[in-house]
Write a protein that holds these residues in place. Structure first.
Motif, PDB file in Angstrom:
ATOM      1  N   PRO A   1     -96.086 -47.018 -34.781  1.00 21.67           N
ATOM      2  CA  PRO A   1     -95.109 -46.692 -35.750  1.00 21.67           C
ATOM      3  C   PRO A   1     -94.670 -48.100 -36.489  1.00 21.67           C
ATOM      4  O   PRO A   1     -94.480 -49.013 -35.752  1.00 21.67           O
ATOM      5  CB  PRO A   1     -93.915 -46.104 -35.321  1.00 21.67           C
ATOM      6  CG  PRO A   1     -94.668 -45.387 -34.049  1.00 21.67           C
ATOM      7  CD  PRO A   1     -95.491 -46.527 -33.620  1.00 21.67           C
ATOM      8  N   ARG A   2     -94.763 -48.187 -37.664  1.00 20.65           N
ATOM      9  CA  ARG A   2     -94.174 -49.088 -38.532  1.00 20.65           C
ATOM     10  C   ARG A   2     -92.739 -49.203 -38.568  1.00 20.65           C
ATOM     11  O   ARG A   2     -91.901 -48.408 -38.491  1.00 20.65           O
ATOM     12  CB  ARG A   2     -94.633 -49.292 -39.885  1.00 20.65           C
ATOM     13  CG  ARG A   2     -96.294 -49.520 -40.076  1.00 20.65           C
ATOM     14  CD  ARG A   2     -96.869 -49.111 -41.328  1.00 20.65           C
ATOM     15  NE  ARG A   2     -96.077 -49.348 -42.417  1.00 20.65           N
ATOM     16  CZ  ARG A   2     -96.348 -48.814 -43.623  1.00 20.65           C
ATOM     17  NH1 ARG A   2     -97.326 -47.862 -43.781  1.00 20.65           N
ATOM     18  NH2 ARG A   2     -95.615 -49.268 -44.788  1.00 20.65           N
ATOM     19  N   PRO A   3     -92.065 -50.321 -38.315  1.00 23.36           N
ATOM     20  CA  PRO A   3     -90.870 -50.203 -38.306  1.00 23.36           C
ATOM     21  C   PRO A   3     -90.102 -49.812 -39.560  1.00 23.36           C
ATOM     22  O   PRO A   3     -90.581 -50.139 -40.583  1.00 23.36           O
ATOM     23  CB  PRO A   3     -90.375 -51.848 -38.237  1.00 23.36           C
ATOM     24  CG  PRO A   3     -91.458 -52.418 -38.651  1.00 23.36           C
ATOM     25  CD  PRO A   3     -92.678 -51.676 -38.351  1.00 23.36           C
TER      26      PRO A   3
ATOM     27  N   GLY B   1     -86.615 -46.091 -45.151  1.00 16.09           N
ATOM     28  CA  GLY B   1     -87.896 -45.523 -45.390  1.00 16.09           C
ATOM     29  C   GLY B   1     -88.744 -46.737 -44.506  1.00 16.09           C
ATOM     30  O   GLY B   1     -88.350 -47.464 -43.898  1.00 16.09           O
ATOM     31  N   ILE B   2     -90.267 -46.548 -44.904  1.00 16.94           N
ATOM     32  CA  ILE B   2     -91.020 -47.602 -44.249  1.00 16.94           C
ATOM     33  C   ILE B   2     -91.120 -48.719 -45.075  1.00 16.94           C
ATOM     34  O   ILE B   2     -91.250 -49.835 -44.699  1.00 16.94           O
ATOM     35  CB  ILE B   2     -92.251 -46.642 -44.007  1.00 16.94           C
ATOM     36  CG1 ILE B   2     -92.107 -45.515 -43.038  1.00 16.94           C
ATOM     37  CG2 ILE B   2     -93.378 -47.869 -43.366  1.00 16.94           C
ATOM     38  CD1 ILE B   2     -91.599 -45.746 -41.866  1.00 16.94           C
ATOM     39  N   ALA B   3     -90.975 -48.427 -46.411  1.00 17.57           N
ATOM     40  CA  ALA B   3     -90.967 -49.532 -47.248  1.00 17.57           C
ATOM     41  C   ALA B   3     -89.372 -49.998 -47.500  1.00 17.57           C
ATOM     42  O   ALA B   3     -88.788 -48.952 -47.656  1.00 17.57           O
ATOM     43  CB  ALA B   3     -91.821 -49.480 -48.675  1.00 17.57           C
ATOM     44  N   PRO B   4     -89.243 -51.106 -47.955  1.00 18.29           N
ATOM     45  CA  PRO B   4     -87.697 -51.419 -48.082  1.00 18.29           C
ATOM     46  C   PRO B   4     -86.982 -50.699 -49.099  1.00 18.29           C
ATOM     47  O   PRO B   4     -85.760 -50.285 -49.069  1.00 18.29           O
ATOM     48  CB  PRO B   4     -87.729 -52.986 -48.616  1.00 18.29           C
ATOM     49  CG  PRO B   4     -89.162 -53.481 -48.151  1.00 18.29           C
ATOM     50  CD  PRO B   4     -90.146 -52.068 -47.845  1.00 18.29           C
TER      51      PRO B   4
ATOM     52  N   LEU C   1     -86.461 -42.215 -47.616  1.00 25.85           N
ATOM     53  CA  LEU C   1     -87.072 -41.077 -47.254  1.00 25.85           C
ATOM     54  C   LEU C   1     -86.091 -40.415 -46.008  1.00 25.85           C
ATOM     55  O   LEU C   1     -86.606 -39.297 -45.476  1.00 25.85           O
ATOM     56  CB  LEU C   1     -88.292 -41.680 -46.134  1.00 25.85           C
ATOM     57  CG  LEU C   1     -89.341 -41.997 -47.020  1.00 25.85           C
ATOM     58  CD1 LEU C   1     -90.620 -42.654 -46.145  1.00 25.85           C
ATOM     59  CD2 LEU C   1     -89.956 -41.302 -48.043  1.00 25.85           C
ATOM     60  N   GLY C   2     -84.895 -40.982 -45.836  1.00 26.00           N
ATOM     61  CA  GLY C   2     -84.132 -40.348 -44.924  1.00 26.00           C
ATOM     62  C   GLY C   2     -82.509 -41.047 -45.228  1.00 26.00           C
ATOM     63  O   GLY C   2     -82.577 -42.015 -46.007  1.00 26.00           O
ATOM     64  N   TYR C   3     -81.619 -40.390 -44.931  1.00 25.78           N
ATOM     65  CA  TYR C   3     -80.220 -40.920 -44.890  1.00 25.78           C
ATOM     66  C   TYR C   3     -79.309 -40.474 -43.704  1.00 25.78           C
ATOM     67  O   TYR C   3     -79.715 -39.481 -43.156  1.00 25.78           O
ATOM     68  CB  TYR C   3     -79.490 -40.619 -46.343  1.00 25.78           C
ATOM     69  CG  TYR C   3     -79.079 -39.059 -46.351  1.00 25.78           C
ATOM     70  CD1 TYR C   3     -77.714 -38.817 -46.264  1.00 25.78           C
ATOM     71  CD2 TYR C   3     -79.830 -38.047 -46.504  1.00 25.78           C
ATOM     72  CE1 TYR C   3     -77.306 -37.652 -45.878  1.00 25.78           C
ATOM     73  CE2 TYR C   3     -79.556 -36.779 -46.325  1.00 25.78           C
ATOM     74  CZ  TYR C   3     -78.064 -36.481 -46.327  1.00 25.78           C
ATOM     75  OH  TYR C   3     -77.502 -35.262 -46.517  1.00 25.78           O
TER      76      TYR C   3
ATOM     77  N   GLY D   1     -90.650 -38.390 -36.442  1.00 26.85           N
ATOM     78  CA  GLY D   1     -91.596 -38.926 -35.493  1.00 26.85           C
ATOM     79  C   GLY D   1     -92.119 -40.431 -35.878  1.00 26.85           C
ATOM     80  O   GLY D   1     -92.676 -40.684 -35.086  1.00 26.85           O
ATOM     81  N   THR D   2     -91.280 -40.869 -36.959  1.00 25.51           N
ATOM     82  CA  THR D   2     -91.777 -42.433 -37.272  1.00 25.51           C
ATOM     83  C   THR D   2     -90.788 -43.370 -36.685  1.00 25.51           C
ATOM     84  O   THR D   2     -90.931 -44.404 -36.910  1.00 25.51           O
ATOM     85  CB  THR D   2     -91.710 -42.405 -38.945  1.00 25.51           C
ATOM     86  OG1 THR D   2     -90.410 -42.211 -39.488  1.00 25.51           O
ATOM     87  CG2 THR D   2     -93.055 -41.559 -39.527  1.00 25.51           C
ATOM     88  N   GLY D   3     -89.705 -42.822 -36.164  1.00 21.94           N
ATOM     89  CA  GLY D   3     -88.617 -43.744 -35.556  1.00 21.94           C
ATOM     90  C   GLY D   3     -87.473 -44.049 -36.704  1.00 21.94           C
ATOM     91  O   GLY D   3     -86.560 -44.678 -36.576  1.00 21.94           O
ATOM     92  N   LEU D   4     -87.673 -43.157 -37.921  1.00 22.84           N
ATOM     93  CA  LEU D   4     -86.631 -43.622 -39.259  1.00 22.84           C
ATOM     94  C   LEU D   4     -85.442 -42.960 -38.493  1.00 22.84           C
ATOM     95  O   LEU D   4     -84.195 -43.677 -38.782  1.00 22.84           O
ATOM     96  CB  LEU D   4     -87.331 -42.929 -40.309  1.00 22.84           C
ATOM     97  CG  LEU D   4     -86.422 -42.864 -41.626  1.00 22.84           C
ATOM     98  CD1 LEU D   4     -85.880 -44.616 -41.726  1.00 22.84           C
ATOM     99  CD2 LEU D   4     -86.883 -42.404 -42.747  1.00 22.84           C
TER     100      LEU D   4
END
Length: 196
Positions: free
Chosen positions: A17-19, A82-85, A89-91, A127-130
């Protein structure tokens, strides 16, 4: 006569998973946060809650105007990730002056506790760690303000969320009733995380 084994096909390495990128929400994020709220609130609601009640709650309590007020409130910490800065995608929303539920008072007395009010991520980001990144960042911000305890409430039927909070160390300490649209909903679990 046996069939010779087929040569194995090389498998790509398991993806890591990307940070996640987490940052404080800005006023211009209000619409994107409201969109995430609208897309995710129903997932956390009990199946017995009628869709029109869920929609009425979203319309009244999770609209762009309400979210903008959260962001402007100095007693709240609103984070996006999110995955990009710059993705939303979440809060998460945390509160520094929320009135604690009865089980929290029973455990802590007058000791102040921060409140993890909301954590939602879009389905495709689970499931991405977000979600974990949002929670950990928020808890760290409360700890930096001097809080040593953080509490939350989550629907007792939400197995996925309860397992997630258990894994992060939030202990179940009691229950509360959560009402949506004037309709009584099943009890929420009240959970408490105590920091170092």
């Amino acid at each position: 006569m046996s069939t010779p084994p087929r040569p194995s096909t090389p498998q790509p390495p398991a993806s890591t998973p990307r940070p996640a990128h987490v940052r404080p929400a800005r006023p211009e994020d209000a619409a994107a946060i409201a969109a995430v709220a609208a897309a995710t609130f129903g997932d956390a609601s009990p199946a017995s809650l009628p869709p029109e009640v869920i929609q009425a709650h979203i319309d009244e309590h999770l609209n762009e105007r309400v979210v903008a007020a959260w962001i402007a409130d100095p007693a709240r910490i609103v984070l996006v990730g999110g995955i990009a800065p710059d993705e939303v995608l979440g809060y998460a929303m945390l509160e520094t002056a929320a009135t604690p539920e009865a089980p929290v008072v029973e455990h802590l007395g007058e000791t102040p506790a921060g409140h993890l009010s909301k954590v939602y991520v879009l389905a495709e980001s689970r499931g991405t760690g977000l979600a974990e990144a949002l929670v950990r960042d928020g808890v760290a911000r409360l700890e930096a303000l001097g809080f040593r305890h953080v509490w939350l409430g989550t629907n007792a039927q939400n197995v996925r969320a309860n397992a997630f909070y258990e894994r992060l160390g939030f202990e179940k300490i009691g229950a509360r009733t959560f009402v949506v649209g004037g309709t009584r909903v099943e009890d929420d679990w009240v959970r408490l995380l105590s920091l170092g």
